[in-house]
Design an enzyme around this catalytic site. Sequence first.
Site, short mmCIF file in Angstrom:
data_model
loop_
_atom_site.label_atom_id
_atom_site.label_comp_id
_atom_site.label_asym_id
_atom_site.label_seq_id
_atom_site.Cartn_x
_atom_site.Cartn_y
_atom_site.Cartn_z
N LYS A 9 0.87 -1.18 0.00
CA LYS A 9 0.00 0.00 0.00
C LYS A 9 0.90 1.23 0.00
O LYS A 9 2.04 1.17 0.48
CB LYS A 9 -0.89 0.00 1.25
N ASP A 42 -6.62 4.37 -5.23
CA ASP A 42 -7.41 4.24 -4.00
C ASP A 42 -8.05 5.62 -3.81
O ASP A 42 -8.16 6.39 -4.78
CB ASP A 42 -6.50 3.84 -2.81
P1 NDP Z 1 -13.22 7.91 -3.75
O1 NDP Z 1 -12.19 8.89 -3.41
O2 NDP Z 1 -13.63 7.71 -5.17
O3 NDP Z 1 -14.58 8.23 -2.94
C1 NDP Z 1 -14.65 8.29 -1.56
C2 NDP Z 1 -16.00 8.89 -1.26
O4 NDP Z 1 -16.26 8.80 0.13
C3 NDP Z 1 -16.09 10.36 -1.63
O5 NDP Z 1 -17.36 10.62 -2.17
C4 NDP Z 1 -15.91 11.07 -0.31
O6 NDP Z 1 -16.52 12.33 -0.22
C5 NDP Z 1 -16.63 10.11 0.60
N1 NDP Z 1 -16.23 10.25 1.99
C6 NDP Z 1 -15.00 10.40 2.50
N2 NDP Z 1 -15.06 10.48 3.83
C7 NDP Z 1 -16.37 10.36 4.15
C8 NDP Z 1 -17.09 10.35 5.34
N3 NDP Z 1 -16.47 10.47 6.52
N4 NDP Z 1 -18.45 10.20 5.30
C9 NDP Z 1 -19.08 10.06 4.11
N5 NDP Z 1 -18.45 10.09 2.94
C10 NDP Z 1 -17.12 10.22 2.96
O7 NDP Z 1 -12.78 6.54 -3.09
P2 NDP Z 1 -13.20 5.07 -3.48
O8 NDP Z 1 -14.65 5.01 -3.75
O9 NDP Z 1 -12.26 4.56 -4.47
O10 NDP Z 1 -12.86 4.31 -2.11
C11 NDP Z 1 -13.78 4.25 -1.03
C12 NDP Z 1 -13.32 3.20 -0.05
O11 NDP Z 1 -13.21 1.94 -0.73
C13 NDP Z 1 -11.94 3.42 0.58
O12 NDP Z 1 -11.96 2.88 1.88
C14 NDP Z 1 -11.01 2.58 -0.29
O13 NDP Z 1 -9.83 2.20 0.40
C15 NDP Z 1 -11.90 1.39 -0.54
N6 NDP Z 1 -11.55 0.60 -1.71
C16 NDP Z 1 -11.52 1.17 -2.95
C17 NDP Z 1 -11.21 0.40 -4.06
C18 NDP Z 1 -11.31 0.94 -5.44
O14 NDP Z 1 -11.22 0.15 -6.39
N7 NDP Z 1 -11.50 2.22 -5.64
C19 NDP Z 1 -10.79 -1.01 -3.92
C20 NDP Z 1 -10.94 -1.53 -2.57
C21 NDP Z 1 -11.26 -0.72 -1.53
P3 NDP Z 1 -15.98 13.63 -1.03
O15 NDP Z 1 -16.51 13.43 -2.42
O16 NDP Z 1 -16.59 14.77 -0.30
O17 NDP Z 1 -14.49 13.56 -0.93
#
Ligand code: NDP
Length: 451
Positions: A126, A166
């Site tokens: 990571k 990520d």
């Molecule tokens: P993104 O950056 O695309 O999206 C994250 C989203 O979560 C954003 O909309 C963000 O808001 C929102 N967010 C962040 N903090 C909070 C909070 N406290 N409450 C509510 N919403 C929140 O990330 P991903 O979708 O790629 O990743 C999300 C999760 O999934 C992470 O934990 C990541 O490690 C995990 N993951 C992702 C993978 C992938 O393929 N992308 C693979 C495996 C795991 P804002 O738009 O305001 O920033």
Amino acid sequence: MSVSNEIIEKIKNSNCSSDETFFQAVKEVLDSLKPVLDSDPIYKRHSIVERLITPDREFKFKVAWMDDNQNIKVNTGYRIQFNNALGPYKGGLRFHPSVNTGILKFLGFEQILKNSLTGLPIGGGKGGSDFDPKGKSNFEVMRFCSAYMTELHKYIGPRVDVPAGDIGVGAREIGYLFGEYKKITSSYEGILTGKPFMFGGSLLRPEATGYGCVYFTDEMLKYAGKEGFKDRVCAISGAGNVAIHTIEKLYNLGAKPVTCSDSKGTIYDSRGIDLPLLKEIKLQKRASLEEYILTNSDAIYTKVEDYPKGGHEVWNIPCDCAFPSATQNELTGLDAKNLIENGCISISEGANMPSTPEAIKLFKENNILFAPAKAANAGGVTVSEFEMSQNASMSKWTYEHLDEMLEKTMRSLCKRIHLTAIDYGVEGNYEDGANIAGFKRVADAMIAEGI
Ligand code: NDP
């Protein structure tokens, strides 16, 4: 004292416990592994747990870059190469102000077991930076990515370490990182996954984690005799890559996803989330979810400051299936209580470690189906590995073929976990099943490879 308790005590008194999030992840895994560690002395004899929780190496470096006003900024870059017993180090890069060694160690450790569970030849790693791409221009993001790669390129390679995206690292960032690597090394190789399709990316990578999570849940519901998503109301947190594609696949399978959230607030749309609008707001405009109600005025927007104290608004909304898909520790004990009281039957962790230990305890006590992150969100890394294979053979796979392979992998992963849980007398406990199945594959490889 049992062998497992002896190991847990030893780790409590080691360096590992100083990183709170990392220690939480290790402790959760060790609790599941008790029956394995106590019944098979080989793992203690080979000090597998101590070796597994210690990264092979950690890189921490300065990243200096220039903003649009010609101010020089300095951030910290990281890459943690955790374990390569099963294949090259593999795991995402996160760009977010909260990034530090402890968070990356927790993510890297989870990644080892997740990658092991897929059955594919990939190790765990990571990385990332405390750089925040939010509010930066494309040129600023490009200059940062170039500076970051100036150092990172020394440590990665298609057979060594293959990072992916990520939080904060999407196709744009991967494109800039790949471009810089190519410039420095004059080499066109698959050193990153999540690349845009035009230069070696996999067609399904953006959808993979969300789609995979829904396939996994569908299979888990089947084993529990609660088959099918048709008309099931689903609550999803997050509005990023994982959340959006979870919502998309839920619609494909006939479910009704009614919520999403970002770091500023939550949308509840009882008619079902307007997916094209959500994509426009978050993927194209990169704007706040608050904009959703400008178009859909019947939906309800709740700001973070109005959330229940100690909880998250999404989990206040009655649903059949919950998909925490935003960030770590976003689903608390209070949220778990609300979900259970409202009749929720399953929780699938799209995000990494979104549920707190109190929440998980409540799910288990109340026999709620719980798909832990390392299983439920393994779709992303699965398709990343498909991308590595395509790059190595210079071939392109179709969208349909990738989706079929993803679905097959997620369903068989679910089956393996289900059967492992039965073998160890904890049927229906997907957390223990996943930890045990993931641990055994990597641990056995470590033993076979010697010290
Ligand atoms: P993104 O950056 O695309 O999206 C994250 C989203 O979560 C954003 O909309 C963000 O808001 C929102 N967010 C962040 N903090 C909070 C909070 N406290 N409450 C509510 N919403 C929140 O990330 P991903 O979708 O790629 O990743 C999300 C999760 O999934 C992470 O934990 C990541 O490690 C995990 N993951 C992702 C993978 C992938 O393929 N992308 C693979 C495996 C795991 P804002 O738009 O305001 O920033």
